[in-house]
Design a protein around this motif. Structure first.
Motif, PDB file in Angstrom:
ATOM      1  N   HIS A  22      47.092  33.560  43.195  1.00 35.36           N
ATOM      2  CA  HIS A  22      46.506  34.233  42.741  1.00 35.36           C
ATOM      3  C   HIS A  22      45.814  34.091  45.017  1.00 35.36           C
ATOM      4  CE1 HIS A  22      46.506  35.270  39.643  1.00 35.36           C
ATOM      5  NE2 HIS A  22      46.268  34.109  38.613  1.00 35.36           N
ATOM      6  N   GLN A  50      38.239  44.192  36.492  1.00 37.83           N
ATOM      7  CA  GLN A  50      39.460  44.592  35.563  1.00 37.83           C
ATOM      8  C   GLN A  50      39.111  44.724  34.016  1.00 37.83           C
ATOM      9  OE1 GLN A  50      40.403  40.268  36.361  1.00 37.83           O
ATOM     10  NE2 GLN A  50      40.005  40.471  39.088  1.00 37.83           N
ATOM     11  N   HIS A  93      43.299  43.640  25.774  1.00 34.65           N
ATOM     12  CA  HIS A  93      44.970  42.429  25.829  1.00 34.65           C
ATOM     13  C   HIS A  93      46.012  43.735  24.481  1.00 34.65           C
ATOM     14  CE1 HIS A  93      42.931  40.177  28.195  1.00 34.65           C
ATOM     15  NE2 HIS A  93      42.648  39.667  27.270  1.00 34.65           N
ATOM     16  N   ALA A 326      36.148  34.227  33.320  1.00 31.30           N
ATOM     17  CA  ALA A 326      37.585  34.248  33.229  1.00 31.30           C
ATOM     18  C   ALA A 326      37.539  34.614  34.489  1.00 31.30           C
ATOM     19  CB  ALA A 326      37.396  36.068  32.795  1.00 31.30           C
ATOM     20  N   THR A 327      36.687  34.199  36.163  1.00 27.97           N
ATOM     21  CA  THR A 327      37.618  34.347  36.937  1.00 27.97           C
ATOM     22  C   THR A 327      37.563  32.866  37.434  1.00 27.97           C
ATOM     23  OG1 THR A 327      36.075  36.274  37.409  1.00 27.97           O
ATOM     24  CG2 THR A 327      36.600  34.998  39.346  1.00 27.97           C
ATOM     25  N   LYS A 330      40.898  32.085  35.522  1.00 27.50           N
ATOM     26  CA  LYS A 330      42.177  32.943  37.079  1.00 27.50           C
ATOM     27  C   LYS A 330      42.222  31.946  37.961  1.00 27.50           C
ATOM     28  CE  LYS A 330      43.434  36.668  39.199  1.00 27.50           C
ATOM     29  NZ  LYS A 330      42.675  37.956  38.835  1.00 27.50           N
ATOM     30  N   TYR A 335      45.927  30.244  36.195  1.00 28.95           N
ATOM     31  CA  TYR A 335      47.046  31.059  35.049  1.00 28.95           C
ATOM     32  C   TYR A 335      48.059  32.472  35.636  1.00 28.95           C
ATOM     33  CZ  TYR A 335      48.249  32.883  31.156  1.00 28.95           C
ATOM     34  OH  TYR A 335      49.057  32.491  29.742  1.00 28.95           O
ATOM     35  N   ASN A 362      40.389  36.140  27.753  1.00 30.75           N
ATOM     36  CA  ASN A 362      39.286  37.105  28.659  1.00 30.75           C
ATOM     37  C   ASN A 362      40.646  37.325  30.040  1.00 30.75           C
ATOM     38  OD1 ASN A 362      37.183  38.644  28.179  1.00 30.75           O
ATOM     39  ND2 ASN A 362      36.561  36.476  27.760  1.00 30.75           N
ATOM     40  N   ASN A 363      41.424  36.570  30.250  1.00 31.78           N
ATOM     41  CA  ASN A 363      42.642  36.524  31.085  1.00 31.78           C
ATOM     42  C   ASN A 363      43.841  37.023  30.223  1.00 31.78           C
ATOM     43  OD1 ASN A 363      42.265  35.695  34.217  1.00 31.78           O
ATOM     44  ND2 ASN A 363      40.993  34.274  32.942  1.00 31.78           N
ATOM     45  N   ALA A 365      46.305  34.944  28.587  1.00 27.28           N
ATOM     46  CA  ALA A 365      46.274  34.036  28.253  1.00 27.28           C
ATOM     47  C   ALA A 365      46.578  33.538  27.032  1.00 27.28           C
ATOM     48  CB  ALA A 365      45.876  32.302  28.725  1.00 27.28           C
TER      49      ALA A 365
END
Length: 369
Positions: A22, A50, A93, A326-327, A330, A335, A362-363, A365
């Motif tokens: 990222h 997002q 998701h 979440a940020t 990530k 991730y 929240n990602n 994962a």
């Protein structure tokens, strides 16, 4: 040339970092950081896209005052915007076709633990909705507070996300704290109910969590505060083993994996308050609409350990914490969708809240508990 540039020249990043990361370089990082400082509304506004929002902010995107000479210290994120962090962590998701993706692999304290396994996003949603419906049927609603005193089992994330789905403020207390410490946090937070487990093994030590909770609730009762419900997860009994309640306690069988000491665990029971998790979950509905929350509505309370004085409860709100957790997950852990991630922290601490539960989920994962 600064040290970071020299390091990059001498130790070039691996192919994955150059091609998939990222943040692919120090220059990329510096550019992101510069924008976050000079244009926080634009920086965080792009990140917020997002996620799912019912409505946008009605005031400033970011509003804060860190100077006590100018008034009360305050931080507000996306005030007036409405969302739900559980919806974003789970439902979003599933709607994007990831319902069959593993959310968590679970490994117990011992390889012989009977319920080691995994859970998908769709299965996790069903469990969350079931327990959310149980909380509603028990009279709990948005703004109420629920204490959670549990080991690192899947039901812990179910309980916290069920609370978040309804706007109930969860207060997770590390399941290694004493009854007195638990009581102090219940009283300070004015919790209406508690979720716990029968017991847990920590290495070769057997902890009777329900007994600790009983003592804590007795302390609360003596201070004129009674909890309406105590939900207990049957964690230690083998699957399919019947539980015989004889008057005021439950006797557990002593069959344990060979490497564990043989011990008996007795569970005291208070009728009208104590509820077995599996008894109520079996018939609960898997449909539960989320409560749409203001970005500045409270999400959870978490207390300091008390090692430097009286424990202090920190209140986190929905919108800002969702973006932050979440940020940072990530970018700090870089991730990628096919990764399997493990944070070794207990959810009883903020690291566990952020990097076991809310950040990874929240990602979208896959994690290990």
């Amino acid at each position: 040339m600064d040290n970071s540039d020299e390091t990059a020249r001498l130790f070039p990043p691996p192919d994955r970092l150059r091609n998939e990361s990222h943040v692919k370089s120090m220059d990329d990082y510096k550019e992101m950081y510069k924008r976050s400082v000079e244009d926080p509304e634009g920086f965080w506004g792009d990140i917020a896209k997002q996620f799912y929002w019912v409505s946008p902010p009605t005031g400033k995107f970011v509003d804060y005052n860190f100077d006590c000479r100018k008034g009360r210290i305050s931080i507000k994120w996306m005030e007036g915007a409405k969302t739900n962090i559980c919806y974003n962590a789970i439902d979003r998701h599933i709607k994007n076709g990831q319902g069959d993706k593993i959310a968590f692999f679970w490994e117990g304290n011992d390889p012989a633990d009977h319920d080691s396994g995994n859970i998908t996003y769709s299965q996790l949603k069903d469990q969350i909705c079931k327990f959310a419906n149980i909380l509603k049927q028990s009279g709990l609603k948005k703004g109420d507070r629920v204490a959670i005193y549990m080991p690192m089992i899947l039901e812990l994330t179910v309980a916290m996300l069920a609370c978040a789905r309804l706007g109930i403020i969860h207060s997770i207390v590390f399941a290694g704290f004493s009854a007195e410490s638990l009581a102090d946090r219940i009283l300070d937070g004015q919790c209406s109910a508690i979720v716990t487990a029968d017991g847990v093994w920590r290495g070769s030590k057997l902890l009777n969590l329900k007994s600790i909770v009983d003592v804590a609730l007795e302390i609360c009762s003596k201070r004129d505060h009674k909890l309406s419900h105590c939900f207990i997860v049957k964690h230690l009994l083998p699957k399919g083993h019947s539980v015989q309640q004889n008057g005021d306690h439950v006797d557990y069988p002593e069959e344990k994996p060979a490497q564990r000491p043989t011990r008996s665990l007795k569970i005291n029971w208070t009728d009208g308050r104590d509820v077995w998790w599996h008894d109520v979950m079996g018939t609960a509905s898997t449909e539960c609409e989320p409560e749409w929350m203001d970005a500045e509505d409270p999400l959870f309370m978490l207390y300091t350990s008390g090692s430097t004085g009286k424990p202090k409860g920190v209140l986190h709100t929905v919108g800002g914490y969702m973006l932050y957790s979440a940020t940072t997950f990530k970018y700090a852990f870089d991730y990628q969708p096919d990764d399997i991630y493990w944070c070794t922290a207990d959810v009883g601490w903020i690291t566990g809240h952020t990097y076991v539960a809310y950040g990874p989920l929240n990602n979208g994962a896959t994690s290990i508990i």
